[in-house]
Write an enzyme that holds these catalytic residues in place. Structure first.
Site, PDB file in Angstrom:
ATOM      1  N   SER C  64       0.769  -1.277   0.171  1.00 39.69           N
ATOM      2  CA  SER C  64      -0.039   0.260  -0.046  1.00 39.69           C
ATOM      3  C   SER C  64       0.920   1.470   0.165  1.00 39.69           C
ATOM      4  O   SER C  64       0.290   2.470  -0.288  1.00 39.69           O
ATOM      5  CB  SER C  64      -0.821   0.007   1.230  1.00 39.69           C
ATOM      6  OG  SER C  64      -1.798  -0.884   1.300  1.00 39.69           O
ATOM      7  N   LYS C  67       0.397   3.289  -2.930  1.00 43.96           N
ATOM      8  CA  LYS C  67      -0.679   4.257  -3.227  1.00 43.96           C
ATOM      9  C   LYS C  67      -0.173   5.632  -3.172  1.00 43.96           C
ATOM     10  O   LYS C  67      -0.751   6.541  -3.835  1.00 43.96           O
ATOM     11  CB  LYS C  67      -1.691   4.088  -2.138  1.00 43.96           C
ATOM     12  CG  LYS C  67      -2.556   2.437  -2.276  1.00 43.96           C
ATOM     13  CD  LYS C  67      -3.310   2.459  -1.028  1.00 43.96           C
ATOM     14  CE  LYS C  67      -4.386   1.296  -1.218  1.00 43.96           C
ATOM     15  NZ  LYS C  67      -3.540   0.063  -1.035  1.00 43.96           N
ATOM     16  N   TYR C 189      -3.126  -1.983 -10.618  1.00 43.35           N
ATOM     17  CA  TYR C 189      -2.989  -1.868  -9.083  1.00 43.35           C
ATOM     18  C   TYR C 189      -1.953  -3.161  -8.368  1.00 43.35           C
ATOM     19  O   TYR C 189      -1.133  -2.810  -7.727  1.00 43.35           O
ATOM     20  CB  TYR C 189      -4.356  -1.946  -8.700  1.00 43.35           C
ATOM     21  CG  TYR C 189      -4.606  -2.003  -7.008  1.00 43.35           C
ATOM     22  CD1 TYR C 189      -4.363  -0.861  -6.332  1.00 43.35           C
ATOM     23  CD2 TYR C 189      -4.667  -3.300  -6.244  1.00 43.35           C
ATOM     24  CE1 TYR C 189      -4.225  -1.098  -4.895  1.00 43.35           C
ATOM     25  CE2 TYR C 189      -4.742  -3.346  -4.945  1.00 43.35           C
ATOM     26  CZ  TYR C 189      -4.651  -2.156  -4.154  1.00 43.35           C
ATOM     27  OH  TYR C 189      -4.535  -2.470  -2.834  1.00 43.35           O
ATOM     28  N   TYR C 241      -4.195   3.095   7.480  1.00 42.12           N
ATOM     29  CA  TYR C 241      -5.438   2.023   7.498  1.00 42.12           C
ATOM     30  C   TYR C 241      -6.441   2.894   8.513  1.00 42.12           C
ATOM     31  O   TYR C 241      -6.221   3.964   8.834  1.00 42.12           O
ATOM     32  CB  TYR C 241      -5.271   0.758   7.460  1.00 42.12           C
ATOM     33  CG  TYR C 241      -4.155   0.369   6.654  1.00 42.12           C
ATOM     34  CD1 TYR C 241      -4.557   0.398   5.263  1.00 42.12           C
ATOM     35  CD2 TYR C 241      -2.932  -0.598   7.202  1.00 42.12           C
ATOM     36  CE1 TYR C 241      -3.501  -0.249   4.235  1.00 42.12           C
ATOM     37  CE2 TYR C 241      -2.181  -1.064   6.360  1.00 42.12           C
ATOM     38  CZ  TYR C 241      -2.459  -1.091   5.008  1.00 42.12           C
ATOM     39  OH  TYR C 241      -1.601  -1.551   4.032  1.00 42.12           O
ATOM     40  N   VAL C 259       1.160  -3.759   3.910  1.00 42.22           N
ATOM     41  CA  VAL C 259       1.041  -5.018   4.509  1.00 42.22           C
ATOM     42  C   VAL C 259       2.360  -5.945   4.150  1.00 42.22           C
ATOM     43  O   VAL C 259       2.261  -7.232   4.612  1.00 42.22           O
ATOM     44  CB  VAL C 259      -0.193  -5.982   4.213  1.00 42.22           C
ATOM     45  CG1 VAL C 259      -1.456  -5.053   4.770  1.00 42.22           C
ATOM     46  CG2 VAL C 259      -0.289  -6.169   2.691  1.00 42.22           C
TER      47      VAL C 259
END
Lengths: 310, 310, 310, 310
Positions: C64, C67, C189, C241, C259
């Site tokens: 992530s 992102k 992604y 998160y 993660v």
């Protein structure tokens, strides 16, 4: 087919084996005194024969079964348009005390058989001078017993502890759904839930519904035909909390359950049944009463889609 | 009471006045070609008399009505335990294509009459060599017409555009609910929805269900009694999307609707009815077919709680 | 105040005591091979000094953390208007892989730091001839290492097992939020998440962000000022998160976690830090990396509201 | 860079053009009397210079800005452990008066900046003999004005009409989250919201927070360092209702808004700003005050990630 006596006898023995799976309701402090070993049943046929077994004369509070009488009461006094401008007729799939759909799906409670819906329904009857007195008159007529009373200590216990119901009522007041102040609607709701009945009372009420609203003993119409149809339909789709679908499939009788341990069921044009046992399953339905009805439905072919061979 | 012919005639005239309120489904591109002015009905009694009116011979895709046949098919081939380990039996109160309860309430779809539930149900039948072929055999037997076919262009249109169903299927695969890959279950589901039928086909199927699973013409049992009971019960509680509660109250016949414009309804031990009209209300039910059934229910006293006087 | 070397030394010892509380991610099969005992850190100050300890050279997948690069990439190639027509900037309070708000709150994902938001963001870059190639170029520049590569087996593992992400992508395609087909956006992604990096790579990237988008070594601007501000702001509000609020309170550095076990953090105008440890807490944040940052924030007064006395 | 005077002058002119987009709050009847054309600002630097313009001396009710003082108050009197056992620190993405997460996500309110969280926070202060008196003492010290008073008519109006807050409070009492009866916590909450302030009061409070809790005029510490850090962090992530993410991106100053029309903002180590305008946007933030802060942030480079070139 076996006789009703034999079916009841077998049903009671069958149901007792499930009692240890249940637990007495504790969220209303007064209900915690119930005896989880109790089990009773009363069955009254259209021709007036009464069958009973076990703790059938035990008094218990009517709780959510009163939602059906509340709906009759509101439809009689406030009318169809007013009641169904406040509450819908759709099953929810949520628990009886769920709040979430009031915020996310629709402001109006989805149906009159969940707590929020019954509180909204009760709020429609406030134009009467003595709403609870009138409700009691109706209840006594439907159950055929003049001496039915409020259980004062349960009522006070619910009124004092019913914070979640209070939360729902204020949310509905905030959204202009109630016809009166939240506390007024709640007070009537808590009283309605705290009426003390026996399985015989509820079986008499159930046979009136089974007989299209007419007392089979006297021939007197107690509830209008169109109201009976609405109430029985909602019993089918929403009568057993979020276990209504499973009950419809397995038992298939219009029924309404209460956390006091009672379940009443109306077998169309044939009989009324009420069973009682304070031990409840996780959804709030009496374990023992559920099993009694399940057994009777199979043994006596009471499912509305029983068909020809089982 | 009026005759069935006259009731149908009046029902059609009554229903036509509501057609302008509806809109043809557009979310599946191929369905957008439907003619919103069409309306048809077919009614078959247990003794085999066939009544019909309007566009009763028009072919249309079965859409969600196939969910009832899919459930019969899955219960026959995979069994009760497997099917109901994948899907529940509770009404939801949400729209037919809602995803939210899959995440917030329970991983399993609440019942086999919503899209997610039907996809999960379809996934139970993948052990067969040719699942869709077997499904078509069953459909043809139930509807009494060998020539029933898939509408290939609707199937391809749904398969290409069904992103929301795809989303549900992958969420269920992620939660290990499907018995096969999402795309396999979806392909079967899209095919099932794209079968082309007429009101006569569906009325024949409906009268089989009304007659406890036995074809009244031949006396042959086509569906096991226990399966018929489950299917009809779910039609009562969940058959009309999130308008099921209102339909149960107002019409009171086990029924299933599809966005192709059809509704089929089984009047216990009496008749099967199917109506068709492509103009839909906001919940996805055919405006015209709904009104036809509403009228017939009143005129012919078909409500399961019709009682004695209307 | 203590030296950076000493702070790192103490932070590593402190953090190691928490490692047994964490678990290696298993929802992506390839990640399950991670060693929960590993811990590494790299810290690079604006003047170019590099500090490191433990498994700082271990390669792991960026997950992530990509992102943030994906957002830079999309803002650079597709522009502010297009990106923020697809995705919002509000924190959610829900888990990174939650679907429910897509249905109940708003069709658009609430921010680009949750999975749905990053997939929507990635879909904006599809006009390029080789989107992933361009993304890799940017990543290599930001991290200052030409040899950064895709971890092919993690990519294939994610692509094969990412059913929940697939569900989100199809739901967004159904709502016309994606700029391309769901599978195309997902493929980009999954590739972005599977880039293999070290703590040194991420610390270099972090110090570029800390230095307003300018590489402190060369003085070259790698990211526009307005984009840096957006990215760092989203790292504050949504970077960890559904533990972002707690991290902001306790650590107070714009950071992003993955993660794969990495966390990168940009201390405004001072330094970049990256820590790595595969053992994760329940929210998906590396237990060890979190504790390293928590300790360094206290010891070196890195909280953006550190104030005068601790 | 332009002078503060000039920046304020331009900001006010810029902001006034947006006033017609907003609407005065009506859900609290007393607030509906506000004049949507009003706009005021006060800015106080760390060295004590005071700038002001427009309706800076207009009194208005503090509303949700009191949530920051309530949190300071509760942390000082009840302590970190108790307060954060009742309420979390995560942003929600939901509206300030949303109930749904209390039921679906976690029983505890997600943070002290939403209504439910502030009510729970207030409930922690009930051990004091005169909780509201002590709260007023703190408020007067933080704002540097002894004459600050409760607006009695707004308080009574909120208490009478605040059914949605009442609903939240009872739901939390039902879940044993409140430290006292719902009505007690609500009464304190309604009083806190009804304190009457000016932009100068709030700018003085804001500069205390900007200066790490120390009154820059006297050098006296009014709030402990660790509490200031918590409050400013929550202002960043949750201070502007469900527009907090956008405000953080565009303005980038820890701030708190109230439906009375005020917004206060603390620019780290530099200044406190308060702006006021009763016309609100759809999320409950003052349209004019928001635009004043947006302009000042750009003109004076107040964003915490302002960087080097704009």
């Amino acid at each position: 087919m076996i006789s009703i006596e034999q079916a009841i006898d077998e049903a009671m023995r069958y149901a007792r084996t499930f009692l240890p799976e249940g637990k007495v309701a504790t969220y209303i402090p007064e209900l915690a005194h119930g005896d989880p070993g109790q089990l009773g049943v009363c069955l009254i046929t259209k021709d007036g024969t009464v069958y009973h077994d076990g703790d059938w004369q035990q008094e218990f509070t009517i709780q959510s079964i009163s939602k059906t009488i509340c709906l009759i009461f509101a439809l009689q006094t406030a009318g169809y348009e007013k009641v169904f401008s406040k509450v819908g007729v759709e099953p929810t799939g949520d628990a009886f005390n769920s709040i979430v759909k009031l915020e996310t799906k629709t402001l109006h409670p989805l149906n009159p058989m969940i707590n929020a819906g019954a509180i909204a329904t009760a709020s429609c009857c406030m134009d009467l001078e003595d709403p609870f007195g009138a409700f009691m008159d109706l209840t006594r007529r439907l159950c055929g017993r003049e001496s039915i009373q409020l259980n004062e200590s349960v009522y006070l216990s619910e009124k004092k502890s019913g914070m979640r119901n209070r939360s729902m009522a204020y949310l509905m007041q905030s959204d202009n759904i109630l016809e009166c102040d939240a506390e007024l609607a709640l007070d009537l709701y808590f009283r309605m839930c705290s009426v003390s009945v026996t399985t015989e009372d509820l079986a008499r009420y159930a046979v009136v519904l089974a007989n299209d609203g007419v007392d089979p003993a006297t021939g007197e119409r107690l509830v209008e035909n169109w109201i009976v149809r609405i109430v029985k339909t909602l019993m089918v789709t929403c009568g057993m909390y979020d276990g209504s679908g499973e009950f419809a499939m397995k038992v298939g009788i219009p029924a309404k359950s209460g956390v006091g341990g009672g379940i009443m069921a109306s077998v169309e044009d044939r009989m009324g049944i009420a069973a009682f046992g304070p031990a409840l399953d996780a959804k709030g339905n009496s374990v023992g009463a559920y099993r009694v009805l399940e057994y009777l439905s199979q043994a006596l072919r009471l499912h509305y889609f029983a068909g020809k061979d089982l």
